[in-house]
Motif scaffolding. Structure first.
Motif, PDB file in Angstrom:
ATOM      1  N   GLY A   1      55.830  42.638  35.348  1.00 22.84           N
ATOM      2  CA  GLY A   1      54.538  42.339  34.760  1.00 22.84           C
ATOM      3  C   GLY A   1      53.961  43.501  33.990  1.00 22.84           C
ATOM      4  N   THR A   2      52.681  43.389  33.714  1.00 22.11           N
ATOM      5  CA  THR A   2      51.990  44.315  32.822  1.00 22.11           C
ATOM      6  C   THR A   2      50.628  44.666  33.402  1.00 22.11           C
ATOM      7  OG1 THR A   2      53.080  43.262  30.930  1.00 22.11           O
ATOM      8  CG2 THR A   2      51.185  44.639  30.445  1.00 22.11           C
ATOM      9  N   CYS A   3      50.198  45.900  33.138  1.00 22.48           N
ATOM     10  CA  CYS A   3      48.849  46.305  33.546  1.00 22.48           C
ATOM     11  C   CYS A   3      48.253  47.221  32.485  1.00 22.48           C
ATOM     12  CB  CYS A   3      48.875  47.011  34.896  1.00 22.48           C
ATOM     13  SG  CYS A   3      49.672  48.631  34.893  1.00 22.48           S
ATOM     14  N   ASP A   4      46.952  47.491  32.615  1.00 21.25           N
ATOM     15  CA  ASP A   4      46.330  48.428  31.687  1.00 21.25           C
ATOM     16  C   ASP A   4      46.650  49.866  32.111  1.00 21.25           C
ATOM     17  OD1 ASP A   4      44.666  48.884  33.844  1.00 21.25           O
ATOM     18  OD2 ASP A   4      42.840  48.227  32.843  1.00 21.25           O
ATOM     19  N   GLU A   5      46.159  50.829  31.339  1.00 20.47           N
ATOM     20  CA  GLU A   5      46.588  52.216  31.499  1.00 20.47           C
ATOM     21  C   GLU A   5      46.156  52.837  32.815  1.00 20.47           C
ATOM     22  OE1 GLU A   5      45.361  50.845  28.837  1.00 20.47           O
ATOM     23  OE2 GLU A   5      46.995  51.065  27.381  1.00 20.47           O
ATOM     24  N   ILE A   6      45.077  52.351  33.426  1.00 17.32           N
ATOM     25  CA  ILE A   6      44.622  52.941  34.686  1.00 17.32           C
ATOM     26  C   ILE A   6      44.656  51.940  35.841  1.00 17.32           C
ATOM     27  CG2 ILE A   6      43.240  54.742  33.597  1.00 17.32           C
ATOM     28  CD1 ILE A   6      40.763  53.032  34.073  1.00 17.32           C
ATOM     29  N   GLY A   7      45.334  50.834  35.644  1.00 18.84           N
ATOM     30  CA  GLY A   7      45.593  49.926  36.748  1.00 18.84           C
ATOM     31  C   GLY A   7      44.440  49.055  37.178  1.00 18.84           C
ATOM     32  N   ARG A   8      43.503  48.774  36.293  1.00 16.41           N
ATOM     33  CA  ARG A   8      42.385  47.900  36.670  1.00 16.41           C
ATOM     34  C   ARG A   8      42.748  46.433  36.572  1.00 16.41           C
ATOM     35  NH1 ARG A   8      38.025  49.587  32.429  1.00 16.41           N
ATOM     36  NH2 ARG A   8      39.940  49.318  31.197  1.00 16.41           N
ATOM     37  N   ARG A   9      43.667  46.092  35.669  1.00 17.53           N
ATOM     38  CA  ARG A   9      44.007  44.688  35.414  1.00 17.53           C
ATOM     39  C   ARG A   9      45.521  44.532  35.350  1.00 17.53           C
ATOM     40  NH1 ARG A   9      39.394  43.593  30.715  1.00 17.53           N
ATOM     41  NH2 ARG A   9      37.604  44.047  32.092  1.00 17.53           N
ATOM     42  N   HIS A  10      46.025  43.604  36.137  1.00 17.20           N
ATOM     43  CA  HIS A  10      47.462  43.333  36.195  1.00 17.20           C
ATOM     44  C   HIS A  10      47.702  41.833  36.124  1.00 17.20           C
ATOM     45  CE1 HIS A  10      49.041  47.150  38.255  1.00 17.20           C
ATOM     46  NE2 HIS A  10      47.750  47.302  38.363  1.00 17.20           N
ATOM     47  N   VAL A  11      48.846  41.456  35.583  1.00 19.33           N
ATOM     48  CA  VAL A  11      49.411  40.129  35.785  1.00 19.33           C
ATOM     49  C   VAL A  11      50.918  40.317  35.945  1.00 19.33           C
ATOM     50  CG1 VAL A  11      49.615  37.748  34.977  1.00 19.33           C
ATOM     51  CG2 VAL A  11      47.654  39.142  34.236  1.00 19.33           C
ATOM     52  N   TRP A  12      51.483  39.712  37.004  1.00 20.11           N
ATOM     53  CA  TRP A  12      52.920  39.862  37.211  1.00 20.11           C
ATOM     54  C   TRP A  12      53.535  38.553  37.694  1.00 20.11           C
ATOM     55  CZ3 TRP A  12      49.566  42.847  40.382  1.00 20.11           C
ATOM     56  CH2 TRP A  12      49.461  42.424  41.710  1.00 20.11           C
ATOM     57  N   VAL A  13      54.825  38.439  37.414  1.00 18.86           N
ATOM     58  CA  VAL A  13      55.633  37.316  37.890  1.00 18.86           C
ATOM     59  C   VAL A  13      56.520  37.825  39.016  1.00 18.86           C
ATOM     60  CG1 VAL A  13      57.314  35.537  37.248  1.00 18.86           C
ATOM     61  CG2 VAL A  13      55.628  36.323  35.574  1.00 18.86           C
ATOM     62  N   ALA A  14      56.611  37.066  40.103  1.00 15.94           N
ATOM     63  CA  ALA A  14      57.531  37.370  41.197  1.00 15.94           C
ATOM     64  C   ALA A  14      58.700  36.400  41.108  1.00 15.94           C
ATOM     65  CB  ALA A  14      56.827  37.245  42.545  1.00 15.94           C
ATOM     66  N   LEU A  15      59.917  36.946  41.157  1.00 14.26           N
ATOM     67  CA  LEU A  15      61.127  36.142  41.034  1.00 14.26           C
ATOM     68  C   LEU A  15      62.067  36.467  42.191  1.00 14.26           C
ATOM     69  CD1 LEU A  15      60.485  37.650  37.997  1.00 14.26           C
ATOM     70  CD2 LEU A  15      61.952  35.756  37.290  1.00 14.26           C
ATOM     71  N   GLY A  16      62.805  35.459  42.635  1.00 11.19           N
ATOM     72  CA  GLY A  16      63.855  35.655  43.611  1.00 11.19           C
ATOM     73  C   GLY A  16      65.203  35.443  42.962  1.00 11.19           C
ATOM     74  N   PRO A  17      66.281  35.475  43.737  1.00 10.54           N
ATOM     75  CA  PRO A  17      67.603  35.240  43.161  1.00 10.54           C
ATOM     76  C   PRO A  17      67.706  33.903  42.428  1.00 10.54           C
ATOM     77  CG  PRO A  17      67.800  36.120  45.377  1.00 10.54           C
ATOM     78  CD  PRO A  17      66.342  35.829  45.167  1.00 10.54           C
ATOM     79  N   GLU A  18      66.857  32.940  42.821  1.00  8.46           N
ATOM     80  CA  GLU A  18      66.888  31.608  42.200  1.00  8.46           C
ATOM     81  C   GLU A  18      66.056  31.536  40.930  1.00  8.46           C
ATOM     82  OE1 GLU A  18      63.058  31.650  44.414  1.00  8.46           O
ATOM     83  OE2 GLU A  18      65.042  32.538  44.670  1.00  8.46           O
ATOM     84  N   GLY A  19      65.213  32.554  40.655  1.00 11.47           N
ATOM     85  CA  GLY A  19      64.382  32.532  39.465  1.00 11.47           C
ATOM     86  C   GLY A  19      62.914  32.725  39.779  1.00 11.47           C
ATOM     87  N   PRO A  20      62.018  32.402  38.825  1.00  7.51           N
ATOM     88  CA  PRO A  20      60.582  32.655  39.002  1.00  7.51           C
ATOM     89  C   PRO A  20      59.977  31.845  40.137  1.00  7.51           C
ATOM     90  CG  PRO A  20      61.115  32.191  36.702  1.00  7.51           C
ATOM     91  CD  PRO A  20      62.323  31.848  37.492  1.00  7.51           C
ATOM     92  N   ARG A  21      59.077  32.518  40.877  1.00  5.68           N
ATOM     93  CA  ARG A  21      58.392  31.875  41.995  1.00  5.68           C
ATOM     94  C   ARG A  21      56.892  31.738  41.747  1.00  5.68           C
ATOM     95  NH1 ARG A  21      61.163  35.374  46.952  1.00  5.68           N
ATOM     96  NH2 ARG A  21      63.251  34.438  46.811  1.00  5.68           N
ATOM     97  N   THR A  22      56.236  32.835  41.422  1.00  6.13           N
ATOM     98  CA  THR A  22      54.782  32.832  41.334  1.00  6.13           C
ATOM     99  C   THR A  22      54.310  33.749  40.214  1.00  6.13           C
ATOM    100  OG1 THR A  22      54.600  34.654  42.939  1.00  6.13           O
ATOM    101  CG2 THR A  22      54.477  32.399  43.820  1.00  6.13           C
ATOM    102  N   VAL A  23      53.036  33.572  39.847  1.00  3.80           N
ATOM    103  CA  VAL A  23      52.340  34.478  38.929  1.00  3.80           C
ATOM    104  C   VAL A  23      51.091  34.974  39.646  1.00  3.80           C
ATOM    105  CG1 VAL A  23      51.296  34.782  36.654  1.00  3.80           C
ATOM    106  CG2 VAL A  23      53.126  33.083  36.975  1.00  3.80           C
ATOM    107  N   THR A  24      50.866  36.284  39.640  1.00  6.88           N
ATOM    108  CA  THR A  24      49.695  36.869  40.293  1.00  6.88           C
ATOM    109  C   THR A  24      48.800  37.540  39.258  1.00  6.88           C
ATOM    110  OG1 THR A  24      50.872  37.230  42.368  1.00  6.88           O
ATOM    111  CG2 THR A  24      48.893  38.555  41.998  1.00  6.88           C
ATOM    112  N   PHE A  25      47.506  37.244  39.351  1.00  9.77           N
ATOM    113  CA  PHE A  25      46.465  37.878  38.545  1.00  9.77           C
ATOM    114  C   PHE A  25      45.695  38.802  39.490  1.00  9.77           C
ATOM    115  CE2 PHE A  25      47.557  33.856  36.740  1.00  9.77           C
ATOM    116  CZ  PHE A  25      47.454  33.996  35.363  1.00  9.77           C
ATOM    117  N   ALA A  26      45.545  40.060  39.116  1.00  7.38           N
ATOM    118  CA  ALA A  26      44.874  41.023  39.996  1.00  7.38           C
ATOM    119  C   ALA A  26      43.991  41.931  39.157  1.00  7.38           C
ATOM    120  CB  ALA A  26      45.910  41.860  40.753  1.00  7.38           C
ATOM    121  N   THR A  27      42.795  42.226  39.682  1.00  7.50           N
ATOM    122  CA  THR A  27      41.857  43.019  38.895  1.00  7.50           C
ATOM    123  C   THR A  27      40.893  43.796  39.774  1.00  7.50           C
ATOM    124  OG1 THR A  27      40.247  42.875  37.080  1.00  7.50           O
ATOM    125  CG2 THR A  27      40.158  41.156  38.754  1.00  7.50           C
TER     126      THR A  27
END
Length: 263
Positions: free
Chosen positions: A146-172
């Protein structure tokens, strides 16, 4: 295998991602006989790899971290930070470790790639993860990209297992947020160009903004209570995968299938 990134990094930039990993994947790391995590593309300085080791060992004391960088000069510069449980190696998407990792974290690595390249990179990295174990019910290793801003205030990431994508997390950091759709600029490469009408991620952020607006009366109790109420309202129409314990951290996780791009 891969392309050298800009190398931009800062201490504590990935703290939200690390804490989520420790909370949701820590038990799997504890159960593993030799829990190995890879910090892929740690950048011009190895702070994120050092911090990942510290945070994982709070929940999985035997965890080891391998920092992997495609720029040889960065690997050489990082060697003074090596310690018990932390090594640095030259490489890229091939993941140059002998065992199959239980965790690969790739933060801000695919930002410079094209959207069409993401699926192949995901498949390559997922193929390197530790496989599921039917005997124990373990789901296998985890890729967090995933991706975040320069000081880690805002993130969005995808979690994947061996089978492929599982979830998307928004964190701020909730105090920095005007509306949930502010997170759109940090969508990972697989989703950032899909934030347009007709795509699921656009509809999700639209609904999140509406829920946030409807939860405005809760702002008198603080941004956290407003966020929790907004997420609770979202659960009526979206398959939210976590609960209030994570919402309180300024997070919400949604099943990938609900946000996946249209073909």
């Amino acid at each position: 295998m891969g392309t050298v990134t800009r190398g931009t990094t800062n201490p504590n930039r990935l703290r939200r991602m690390d804490r989520w990993i420790a909370a949701t994947h820590g038990a799997a790391l504890r159960r593993a006989a030799d829990p190995v995590a890879v910090d892929l593309g740690y950048g011009a300085a190895p702070w994120t790899a050092v911090e990942l080791l510290t945070r994982l060992r709070e929940t999985a004391p035997r965890a080891r971290v391998v920092g992997v960088e495609i720029d040889p000069a960065r690997v050489t510069a990082a060697q003074s930070y090596a310690r018990d449980g932390l090594v640095f190696r030259h490489g890229g998407f091939e993941i140059p470790v002998p065992q199959r990792p239980h965790l690969i974290r790739a933060a801000n690595v695919l930002r410079q790639y094209g959207e069409a390249e993401v699926a192949d990179v995901w498949a390559r990295l997922c193929a390197r993860l530790a496989p599921p174990d039917p005997a124990t019910g373990a789901r296998g290793g985890l890729l967090v990209e995933g991706t975040c801003d320069e000081i880690g205030r805002r993130h969005v990431w995808v979690a994947l297992g061996p089978e492929g994508p599982r979830t998307v997390t928004f964190a701020t950091r909730l105090g920095s947020l005007e509306r949930p759709s502010d997170l759109a600029e940090r969508l990972p490469k697989a989703l950032i160009h899909r934030n347009v009408p007709g795509e699921a991620v656009h509809a999700f952020l639209r609904d999140f903004d509406r829920a946030w607006a409807a939860a405005a009366p809760y702002a008198s109790y603080g941004a956290r209570q407003r966020w929790i109420r907004a997420v609770r309202d979202l659960t009526a129409d979206w398959p939210v995968a976590d609960g209030p314990a994570r919402w309180r951290q300024g997070e919400v996780t949604v099943h990938w299938a609900a946000l996946a791009p249209r073909m």
